[in-house]
Structures are given as structure tokens and as C-alpha cells.
Write a protein that holds these residues in place. Structure first.
Motif, short mmCIF file in Angstrom:
data_model
loop_
_atom_site.label_atom_id
_atom_site.label_comp_id
_atom_site.label_asym_id
_atom_site.label_seq_id
_atom_site.Cartn_x
_atom_site.Cartn_y
_atom_site.Cartn_z
N PRO A 177 7.48 -7.90 -3.44
CA PRO A 177 7.70 -9.34 -3.68
C PRO A 177 9.10 -9.61 -4.22
O PRO A 177 9.71 -8.74 -4.85
N ALA A 178 9.59 -10.82 -3.99
CA ALA A 178 10.90 -11.22 -4.49
C ALA A 178 10.96 -11.07 -6.00
O ALA A 178 10.00 -11.38 -6.70
N THR A 179 12.08 -10.57 -6.48
CA THR A 179 12.27 -10.37 -7.92
C THR A 179 13.06 -11.51 -8.56
O THR A 179 13.05 -11.65 -9.77
N ALA B 274 19.77 3.81 -5.00
CA ALA B 274 19.18 3.89 -6.34
C ALA B 274 19.68 2.74 -7.21
O ALA B 274 18.90 2.10 -7.93
N THR B 275 20.98 2.46 -7.14
CA THR B 275 21.54 1.33 -7.89
C THR B 275 20.96 0.02 -7.38
O THR B 275 20.62 -0.87 -8.17
N PHE B 276 20.83 -0.10 -6.07
CA PHE B 276 20.24 -1.29 -5.45
C PHE B 276 18.83 -1.54 -6.00
O PHE B 276 18.52 -2.64 -6.46
N LEU B 277 18.00 -0.52 -6.00
CA LEU B 277 16.63 -0.66 -6.49
C LEU B 277 16.60 -0.96 -8.00
O LEU B 277 15.82 -1.78 -8.46
N ARG B 278 17.47 -0.30 -8.75
CA ARG B 278 17.54 -0.54 -10.18
C ARG B 278 17.96 -1.99 -10.48
O ARG B 278 17.38 -2.63 -11.36
N GLN B 279 18.91 -2.52 -9.72
CA GLN B 279 19.33 -3.91 -9.93
C GLN B 279 18.20 -4.89 -9.61
O GLN B 279 18.15 -5.98 -10.16
N LEU B 280 17.31 -4.48 -8.71
CA LEU B 280 16.15 -5.33 -8.38
C LEU B 280 15.02 -5.15 -9.39
O LEU B 280 14.01 -5.85 -9.33
N GLY B 281 15.18 -4.20 -10.32
CA GLY B 281 14.14 -3.94 -11.30
C GLY B 281 13.05 -3.04 -10.75
O GLY B 281 11.94 -3.01 -11.28
N LEU B 282 13.36 -2.29 -9.71
CA LEU B 282 12.39 -1.40 -9.08
C LEU B 282 12.74 0.04 -9.40
O LEU B 282 13.89 0.38 -9.60
N GLU B 283 11.74 0.89 -9.39
CA GLU B 283 11.95 2.31 -9.60
C GLU B 283 12.53 2.93 -8.33
O GLU B 283 12.04 2.66 -7.24
N ALA B 284 13.53 3.75 -8.46
CA ALA B 284 14.06 4.50 -7.33
C ALA B 284 13.13 5.68 -7.09
O ALA B 284 12.84 6.44 -8.01
N THR B 285 12.65 5.81 -5.84
CA THR B 285 11.71 6.91 -5.55
C THR B 285 12.39 7.98 -4.74
O THR B 285 13.37 7.78 -4.11
#
Length: 142
Positions: A99-101, A131-142
Motif C-alpha cells: 500500500p502507498a506509504t 535497499a535505500t529506496f525501500l528504507r525511504q518508503l519505510g519498508l524492510e529491505a529483504t
């Protein structure tokens, strides 16, 4: 350099406008796109349009800050910072879209564009730190 200026200008304008039709029109019919968010290369103008539209559906207020452009024959490399707001679901290819953050990303990236003799893009290679992209979205990098 001149032949790339027009293509690069239109490339960036179409991204900032979220216009997948204008974006796809810059590509050869059999172009190939490589992007770290897609496990396999995207092949063909229509598939490139669809993949870009998916990103435009997920992000708004897109801006591209071009830091540098290098040209060597039919190849160009752009160093950019892409800023956008995640306002729609994002399909990361792992089941249900995220979902949109509502968060803003400011992501350094490198885009490589290869032009054919007709000045259409025949291949792109995008590089960014997922990883930076996911972190900026507030998501865990997997």
C-alpha cells in the motif's frame, strides 16, 4: 551530444509528467529495459510503457535533478536524483502490492541509454540502491 539532448529532455519531461505514452514513444519497438525492481529485462515498447505506467501509478510529484550527463557515441549515462511521493500501491513482485506509504523518496540513480540510428532508445539500464529506496518508503529491505 546534440542528438542525446533532445532525447534526454523528452525522457525527463515524460517522467516528470507521469506520461507513459510519451515515455514509450522514445523507445524502439524492440527496445529492452533493465531495472533493479524487475527480475527480468522488460522487452518491447509496450512492455516498457506498462512497466513505467506501474511506477507512475505508484508515485506522484516526480522530479528529476540531472547531476551529470556523459555521452560516448550512441551511449549516454545520466547521474540523477529522483524525488517522488509514494501515493499509490507499489508492486514489488512478491505477492500483494505494498500500500502507498505517503512518503517521499529522494534516490540517487544512474541511467544508461543506448540510441539506435533513428534516435530511438534501444536499451536502458537503470541503477539504484533498492535497499535505500525501500528504507525511504519505510519498508524492510529483504
Amino acid at each position: 551530444m546534440e542528438r542525446f539532448e533532445n532525447v534526454v529532455d523528452k525522457f525527463i519531461e515524460s517522467i516528470e509528467a507521469g506520461d507513459s505514452e510519451a515515455f514509450a514513444a522514445l523507445f524502439a519497438e524492440d527496445a529492452v529495459g533493465h531495472h533493479p525492481l524487475y527480475p527480468e529485462p522488460v522487452r518491447g515498447r509496450e512492455a516498457i510503457r506498462q512497466s513505467e505506467q506501474a511506477l507512475f501509478d505508484a508515485f506522484s510529484d516526480i522530479s528529476v535533478d540531472v547531476r551529470s550527463v556523459l555521452v560516448d557515441g550512441d551511449r549516454s549515462a545520466l547521474e540523477v536524483v529522483i524525488e517522488a511521493v509514494n501515493t499509490g500501491p507499489l508492486d514489488l513482485g512478491e505477492g500483494e502490492p505494498v500500500p502507498a506509504t505517503g512518503r517521499t523518496v529522494a534516490l540517487p540513480a544512474s541511467w544508461w541509454l543506448d540510441l539506435g540510428p533513428d534516435d530511438l532508445i534501444v536499451e536502458t539500464r537503470d541503477y539504484l540502491d533498492t535497499a535505500t529506496f525501500l528504507r525511504q518508503l519505510g519498508l524492510e529491505a529483504t
